[in-house]
Design a protein around this motif. Sequence first.
Motif, short mmCIF file in Angstrom:
data_model
loop_
_atom_site.label_atom_id
_atom_site.label_comp_id
_atom_site.label_asym_id
_atom_site.label_seq_id
_atom_site.Cartn_x
_atom_site.Cartn_y
_atom_site.Cartn_z
N ALA A 138 -48.42 100.32 81.90
CA ALA A 138 -47.47 101.33 82.15
C ALA A 138 -46.97 101.02 83.62
O ALA A 138 -45.57 101.02 83.87
CB ALA A 138 -47.87 102.69 81.98
N GLY A 139 -47.69 100.67 84.62
CA GLY A 139 -47.30 100.56 86.01
C GLY A 139 -47.18 99.29 86.16
O GLY A 139 -47.05 99.00 87.74
N VAL A 140 -47.07 98.11 85.65
CA VAL A 140 -47.17 96.78 85.93
C VAL A 140 -45.83 96.38 86.63
O VAL A 140 -44.67 97.20 86.19
CB VAL A 140 -47.27 95.72 84.83
N PRO A 141 -45.61 95.61 87.71
CA PRO A 141 -44.65 95.20 88.10
C PRO A 141 -43.42 94.57 87.26
O PRO A 141 -44.02 94.02 86.50
CB PRO A 141 -44.75 94.21 89.35
N SER A 142 -42.19 95.01 87.67
CA SER A 142 -41.22 94.28 86.53
C SER A 142 -40.94 92.69 86.50
O SER A 142 -40.85 92.31 87.67
CB SER A 142 -39.79 95.04 86.68
N VAL A 143 -40.95 92.01 85.59
CA VAL A 143 -40.51 90.64 85.53
C VAL A 143 -39.26 90.79 86.21
O VAL A 143 -38.98 89.41 87.04
CB VAL A 143 -40.83 89.76 84.25
N LEU A 144 -38.20 91.30 86.09
CA LEU A 144 -37.06 91.22 86.58
C LEU A 144 -37.06 91.02 88.11
O LEU A 144 -35.88 90.66 88.74
CB LEU A 144 -36.11 92.30 86.09
N ASP A 145 -37.96 91.68 88.88
CA ASP A 145 -38.24 91.37 90.17
C ASP A 145 -38.71 90.18 90.58
O ASP A 145 -38.99 90.00 91.91
CB ASP A 145 -38.91 92.86 90.95
N HIS A 146 -39.07 89.38 89.64
CA HIS A 146 -39.80 88.18 90.19
C HIS A 146 -38.93 86.86 89.61
O HIS A 146 -39.79 86.00 89.53
CB HIS A 146 -41.15 88.09 89.56
N ASP A 173 -32.43 82.04 87.61
CA ASP A 173 -33.02 82.86 86.32
C ASP A 173 -32.30 84.07 86.79
O ASP A 173 -31.69 84.71 85.74
CB ASP A 173 -34.48 82.99 86.02
N ARG A 174 -31.98 84.33 88.00
CA ARG A 174 -31.49 85.82 88.42
C ARG A 174 -29.95 85.77 87.98
O ARG A 174 -29.41 86.54 87.58
CB ARG A 174 -31.93 85.95 89.97
N GLU A 175 -29.48 84.43 88.61
CA GLU A 175 -27.98 84.27 88.08
C GLU A 175 -27.71 84.16 86.79
O GLU A 175 -26.50 84.90 86.62
CB GLU A 175 -27.53 82.75 88.81
N HIS A 176 -28.44 83.74 86.22
CA HIS A 176 -28.22 83.63 84.34
C HIS A 176 -28.20 85.32 83.97
O HIS A 176 -27.51 85.79 83.46
CB HIS A 176 -29.20 83.02 83.94
N TRP A 177 -29.39 85.73 84.36
CA TRP A 177 -29.56 87.29 84.04
C TRP A 177 -28.26 88.21 84.40
O TRP A 177 -27.80 89.06 83.68
CB TRP A 177 -30.87 87.89 84.69
N ASP A 178 -27.90 88.07 85.64
CA ASP A 178 -26.58 88.64 86.29
C ASP A 178 -25.43 88.30 85.52
O ASP A 178 -24.82 89.05 85.35
CB ASP A 178 -26.45 88.51 87.76
#
Length: 425
Positions: free
Chosen positions: A217-225, A230-235
């Motif tokens: 439940a408390g794991v860091p989000s993959v989206l922050d890593h 990959d970030r550009e693709h996601w955005d």
Amino acid sequence: MAIRSVKGMNDILPEEVGRWHLLESEFRSLAELYGFREIRTPILENTELFVRSIGDATEVVEKQMFTLERDRESFSMRPEGTAGAARAYVQHGVNAREPVSRWYYLGPMFRAERPQRGRYRQFYQAGLEVYGDAGPAGDAELIDLVVTLYKRLGISDVEVLLNSIGGPETRARYRQVLLEYLEPRSSELSEHARVRLNDNPLRILDSKDPRDKATVAGVPSVLDHLTPEDREHWDGLRRALDALGVEYKVTPGLVRGLDYYTRTLFEVTSNAGELGAQNTLGAGGRYDNMIAELGGPKVPAIGFAFGLDRILLAMGERELARAGTCFVAPMGEPALLRGLALGRELRAGGIRTEVDSRGGSLKSMLRRADSMAARICFVLGESELERGVVQMKDLAAHTQTEVPLDQAVTRAAEVLASKPEGSTT
Ligand code: HAM
């Protein structure tokens, strides 16, 4: 004792098969409207294909394949359609002939699961695969297609869950982050998850075990890593979806049970009809490395598979029959001549249409429209013709609107994409 069908493998009797035809033809016509063409691949493939593409540390390959040996070779019944289609794409050198390929398929898939409502050992998928487009606009268009089909089928309350797990570099980074978080907590994990910690920690995010659920439940989000690419693709994906007006829910905990995914992941869930616990109506994502891993060129790909059994559980019978169908009821010969042209325009707009050319009474035509369970009936008489309009009856919502004849196709498309008022789904 009489012999029965294998558990989890069901007969579809003649009285049920009509619903399947309607669903399949709705899928085909929409897929073709978006430029997809059908591929048919064998049900049996070399086991190695699924091991290499889906991954040997997955439930599907580890536990659920129907595998048989013959002359010391191992074959498996396909548990899904993506691997076979990709194998065919590589085998036939398709990328040398066309830069982008859009394929669809329909058919039975086989997984040795514990059967329950909505989960079978022989089930049916309708799949879409796009090769040669790295996205993210293409990803958004595929998601839009998927959502459009559910709308056309009259299934309301669908939710699109969206995530990105990035490419190999992001995954390696995130694996480290996950291990740093989970290893100190390994005593709180299930036994199964502790094994996964070594070979496939991402899968722990998907565990149904209450101990694992609480721990992740408390794991860091993959989206922050995500890496910058990959970030550009996601955005870019989010911008394209927003531009198309497609609603979605960012779900960083979404991981999928098959190992081939990179970047975009998505699932569609619903609580409609008689779905119950198995409420994922379909799922898909990007798999940019599979074609190369199967010995082909480096070609990016994305796809989605609709679970047809579950779609049928989600929808009311009447709504399915009504999906996408128009009826034109012209009164008198001048109206019939215009009505025939209207029929042609509707079909050119991708809308299945029947024009009543028998010249009967309005009552008999409406009866016919009802018996074929049309969603829309256009009534065209002399006075409408003079004014250049037509009466549009929404037979599910029980409403009637007068619309200009030259807007009939657009207005019909809007109605077909909307949920019928008062519908139970
Ligand atoms: P999947 O999530 O394994 O993905 O399956 C897709 C859909 O098939 C599920 O969401 C569900 O509706 C249906 N389904 C799966 N297993 C069963 C079952 N035992 N009984 C009834 N329905 C089931 C794939 O198969 C990927 N090949 C999707 C994809 C295509 N990814 C990229 N391209």
